[in-house]
Every structure is written in structure tokens, then in C-alpha cells.
Design a protein around this motif. Sequence first.
Motif, PDB file in Angstrom:
ATOM      1  N   ILE A  33       0.578  -1.029   0.027  1.00  0.00           N
ATOM      2  CA  ILE A  33      -0.236   0.188   0.347  1.00  0.00           C
ATOM      3  C   ILE A  33       1.140   1.225   0.450  1.00  0.00           C
ATOM      4  N   GLN A  34       2.012   1.108   0.776  1.00  0.00           N
ATOM      5  CA  GLN A  34       2.743   2.408   0.895  1.00  0.00           C
ATOM      6  C   GLN A  34       3.224   3.034  -0.749  1.00  0.00           C
ATOM      7  N   GLU A  35       3.891   1.916  -1.052  1.00  0.00           N
ATOM      8  CA  GLU A  35       4.525   2.463  -2.842  1.00  0.00           C
ATOM      9  C   GLU A  35       3.582   2.785  -3.350  1.00  0.00           C
ATOM     10  N   LYS A  36       2.103   1.669  -3.317  1.00  0.00           N
ATOM     11  CA  LYS A  36       1.059   2.276  -3.754  1.00  0.00           C
ATOM     12  C   LYS A  36       0.918   3.834  -4.118  1.00  0.00           C
ATOM     13  N   LEU A  37       1.071   4.224  -2.812  1.00  0.00           N
ATOM     14  CA  LEU A  37       0.503   5.488  -2.405  1.00  0.00           C
ATOM     15  C   LEU A  37       1.559   5.922  -2.545  1.00  0.00           C
ATOM     16  N   VAL A  38       2.887   6.321  -2.664  1.00  0.00           N
ATOM     17  CA  VAL A  38       3.472   7.281  -2.881  1.00  0.00           C
ATOM     18  C   VAL A  38       3.626   7.590  -4.826  1.00  0.00           C
ATOM     19  N   SER A  39       3.445   6.192  -5.496  1.00  0.00           N
ATOM     20  CA  SER A  39       3.170   6.502  -6.545  1.00  0.00           C
ATOM     21  C   SER A  39       2.066   7.018  -7.845  1.00  0.00           C
ATOM     22  N   ARG A  40       1.095   7.621  -6.562  1.00  0.00           N
ATOM     23  CA  ARG A  40      -0.502   8.182  -6.995  1.00  0.00           C
ATOM     24  C   ARG A  40      -0.064   9.576  -7.900  1.00  0.00           C
ATOM     25  N   PRO A  41      -0.223  10.322  -8.760  1.00  0.00           N
ATOM     26  CA  PRO A  41       0.010  11.071  -9.312  1.00  0.00           C
ATOM     27  C   PRO A  41      -0.298  12.384  -7.955  1.00  0.00           C
ATOM     28  N   ARG A  42      -0.439  12.198  -7.235  1.00  0.00           N
ATOM     29  CA  ARG A  42      -1.258  12.943  -6.309  1.00  0.00           C
ATOM     30  C   ARG A  42      -1.335  12.869  -5.574  1.00  0.00           C
ATOM     31  N   LEU A  43      -1.329  12.964  -3.979  1.00  0.00           N
ATOM     32  CA  LEU A  43      -1.999  12.710  -2.688  1.00  0.00           C
ATOM     33  C   LEU A  43      -1.399  14.211  -1.294  1.00  0.00           C
ATOM     34  N   PRO A  44      -3.117  14.506  -0.607  1.00  0.00           N
ATOM     35  CA  PRO A  44      -2.743  15.211  -0.017  1.00  0.00           C
ATOM     36  C   PRO A  44      -2.050  15.451   1.723  1.00  0.00           C
ATOM     37  N   MET A  45      -1.610  16.297   1.425  1.00  0.00           N
ATOM     38  CA  MET A  45      -0.344  17.266   2.762  1.00  0.00           C
ATOM     39  C   MET A  45      -0.837  15.924   3.590  1.00  0.00           C
ATOM     40  N   SER A  46      -1.710  16.121   4.192  1.00  0.00           N
ATOM     41  CA  SER A  46      -2.397  15.316   5.099  1.00  0.00           C
ATOM     42  C   SER A  46      -2.190  14.128   5.078  1.00  0.00           C
ATOM     43  N   ALA A  47      -2.829  13.096   3.857  1.00  0.00           N
ATOM     44  CA  ALA A  47      -2.073  11.788   3.270  1.00  0.00           C
ATOM     45  C   ALA A  47      -0.286  12.175   3.823  1.00  0.00           C
ATOM     46  N   VAL A  48      -0.119  12.162   3.081  1.00  0.00           N
ATOM     47  CA  VAL A  48       2.087  12.849   3.257  1.00  0.00           C
ATOM     48  C   VAL A  48       2.257  12.872   4.554  1.00  0.00           C
ATOM     49  N   ARG A  49       0.868  13.292   5.472  1.00  0.00           N
ATOM     50  CA  ARG A  49       2.185  13.800   6.675  1.00  0.00           C
ATOM     51  C   ARG A  49       2.020  12.667   7.842  1.00  0.00           C
ATOM     52  N   GLU A  50       0.537  12.234   7.619  1.00  0.00           N
ATOM     53  CA  GLU A  50       0.397  11.046   8.295  1.00  0.00           C
ATOM     54  C   GLU A  50       1.665   9.183   7.443  1.00  0.00           C
ATOM     55  N   LEU A  51       1.877   9.595   6.054  1.00  0.00           N
ATOM     56  CA  LEU A  51       2.112   8.499   5.210  1.00  0.00           C
ATOM     57  C   LEU A  51       3.958   8.101   5.275  1.00  0.00           C
TER      58      LEU A  51
END
Length: 208
Positions: A33-51
Motif C-alpha cells: 500500500i505504501q508503494e502504491k500511495l507514493v506512486s499516486r499522481p497526487r496526494l493531499p498533504m494530510s496523507a503525506v504527513r501520515e504516510l
Amino acid sequence: STVVGAMLENNSADISDISFFAVVAALGRDEDIQEKLVSRPRLPMSAVRELICHVSDELAARLILKHDIPPQITGQILTQGREGAIARLIAANDDAAMAEALAKRKGAVTPTLLVRCLCLGKLHFVEAAMATLAEIPIENARILISDPGPLGVQNLYRKAGLPPALMNAVRAAISVAVSRSKDGQPTTVDALTREILDRLLQEYREIS
């Protein structure tokens, strides 16, 4: 996680910020799931802070570069990455004492930390932390949290001064934790985490 993974792989999928938050809070330790999240074209800052508090140094670097996080914000994000360690510390210590100590430190108790603790089965910590933030007796906070309707948690959340944007997410996670506590059936952290994730995603679909 298979369904969630497929959703993340679909770059054309319209995924809301609250859904990203739900996925990271519940499944952020899953390397696939981490790999797939990092590969997304867009992530909100709240998700980046968590991940960023879950991933390896290599993935953290990719995350920062891919999503154009300004250097002045990077340090703040890495500092907030300590939330995962705080949650694990809470899991190993007395709920009320730890909650009071953290709640008295400005900004230490966040909505994401509350959801993490609920996934770990630490409902008593959430009760104590929100009581301290709202400056009410823990018995009163427990009554509001146990209210089967939405208003109890909403009123407590607002009184605790937590960010309005994540109120529905915290309320949904509390609903699952309270239900599990009342039915008295044993459950694992993984099962509780997945149930909370399902409820968070359902909450988004209901308000979208």
C-alpha cells in the motif's frame, strides 16, 4: 487491502482527501500500500504527513520529491512522523496518565493520532485525551462518546478544539471502537483496523 490496492493503482480514480487519510491511517504499515500511495499522481498533504512516518528512508525521499514538498515543510512533516512512535508508546502505557500528559502539550493530540489509537484498541486513551482537551471530567466525555447518535462525539470534538475537517473521520472511527467495546467480543488489531477503514470509506461515500 486488495481492493484498496486496486483502487490506488487506478490513477484515474477520483479519491477524496478523507479517503486517502482513511487508507493511510488504517493500512499505512502495509509495504504494498505504501508503494502504491507514493506512486499516486497526487496526494493531499494530510496523507503525506501520515504516510511519511511509516515508510523507509528511500520511499520517504521519493515521496518528498514526487509530490513537490517545499524544503521548509519537509522538516515539519518528518517531525510529525513521530506520531507512529507515540501511538505505540500509548499502546504500552496507562491510557489516562499518557492522555493527560500529551493533551497538555499543544498540538500533540491530533485527529490522526486519535484514529491510530482507536485502531490499536485504545478507546480509553481517546476518552481521556478528549476529556482533557475539552476540560471536562472523563465520565462526561465517556457519555458523549457512547452516545449512539452523532451529536455526542461532534459536540465533544468541537469543545476539544480539534480541526473541523477531520471530525467525521474521527467520529466514524469512534463509532466502530465503541461498538466493539460494547459487544464484548475479542478482536485483533488487524481486524479492528480493517473495520475502521471500511467505516471511514463508507462515511466518505455517504457525505460525497
